[in-house]
Write a protein that holds these residues in place. Structure first.
Motif, PDB file in Angstrom:
ATOM      1  N   ARG A   2       0.974  -1.701   0.244  1.00 51.86           N
ATOM      2  CA  ARG A   2       0.459   0.110   0.202  1.00 51.86           C
ATOM      3  C   ARG A   2       1.144   1.131   0.231  1.00 51.86           C
ATOM      4  N   GLU A  43      -6.217   3.128   8.600  1.00 51.83           N
ATOM      5  CA  GLU A  43      -5.355   3.237   7.620  1.00 51.83           C
ATOM      6  C   GLU A  43      -3.265   2.661   7.873  1.00 51.83           C
ATOM      7  N   ALA A  46      -3.807  -1.536   9.035  1.00 52.71           N
ATOM      8  CA  ALA A  46      -3.636  -1.688   7.534  1.00 52.71           C
ATOM      9  C   ALA A  46      -2.210  -2.112   6.970  1.00 52.71           C
ATOM     10  N   TRP A  47      -1.639  -1.009   6.570  1.00 52.09           N
ATOM     11  CA  TRP A  47      -0.527  -0.497   6.487  1.00 52.09           C
ATOM     12  C   TRP A  47       0.765  -1.441   6.845  1.00 52.09           C
ATOM     13  N   THR A  49      -0.474  -3.961   9.329  1.00 51.53           N
ATOM     14  CA  THR A  49      -0.578  -5.292   9.097  1.00 51.53           C
ATOM     15  C   THR A  49      -0.233  -6.244   7.779  1.00 51.53           C
ATOM     16  N   GLU A  50      -0.030  -5.159   6.283  1.00 54.12           N
ATOM     17  CA  GLU A  50       0.239  -6.202   5.314  1.00 54.12           C
ATOM     18  C   GLU A  50       1.907  -6.056   5.362  1.00 54.12           C
TER      19      GLU A  50
END
Length: 86
Positions: A2, A43, A46-47, A49-50
């Protein structure tokens, strides 16, 4: 991976970077308080975690998305149950 464009709206960008990697082990109180009030917490989560997916706890560093390295490791479905020491 991302984009990191969301970082421009983060509260941590205006705070002391030392709060995210404290001198005293496990003393993330200030960083967690700042994170929990941030407009881009989702956000950030999410970042990170990825980005950290599948990494061991020792490869993770600092406070991200109001979570310590160990908390993120424990929440990662790819690392749960691997038994790596904190």
């Amino acid at each position: 991976m991302r984009s990191l464009d969301w970082l421009a709206g983060s509260t941590c960008a205006q705070a002391d970077p030392a709060a995210w990697v404290p001198d005293a082990p496990r003393n993330y109180t200030t960083a967690r308080r700042i994170c929990l009030g941030c407009d881009v917490l989702a956000e950030c989560r999410a970042w990170i975690t990825e980005y950290e997916s599948g990494m061991g706890v020792s490869a993770r560093d600092g406070m991200w998305a109001a979570m310590t390295p160990h908390e993120r490791w424990a929440a990662d479905p790819l690392t749960r149950g691997r038994g790596e020491a904190a």
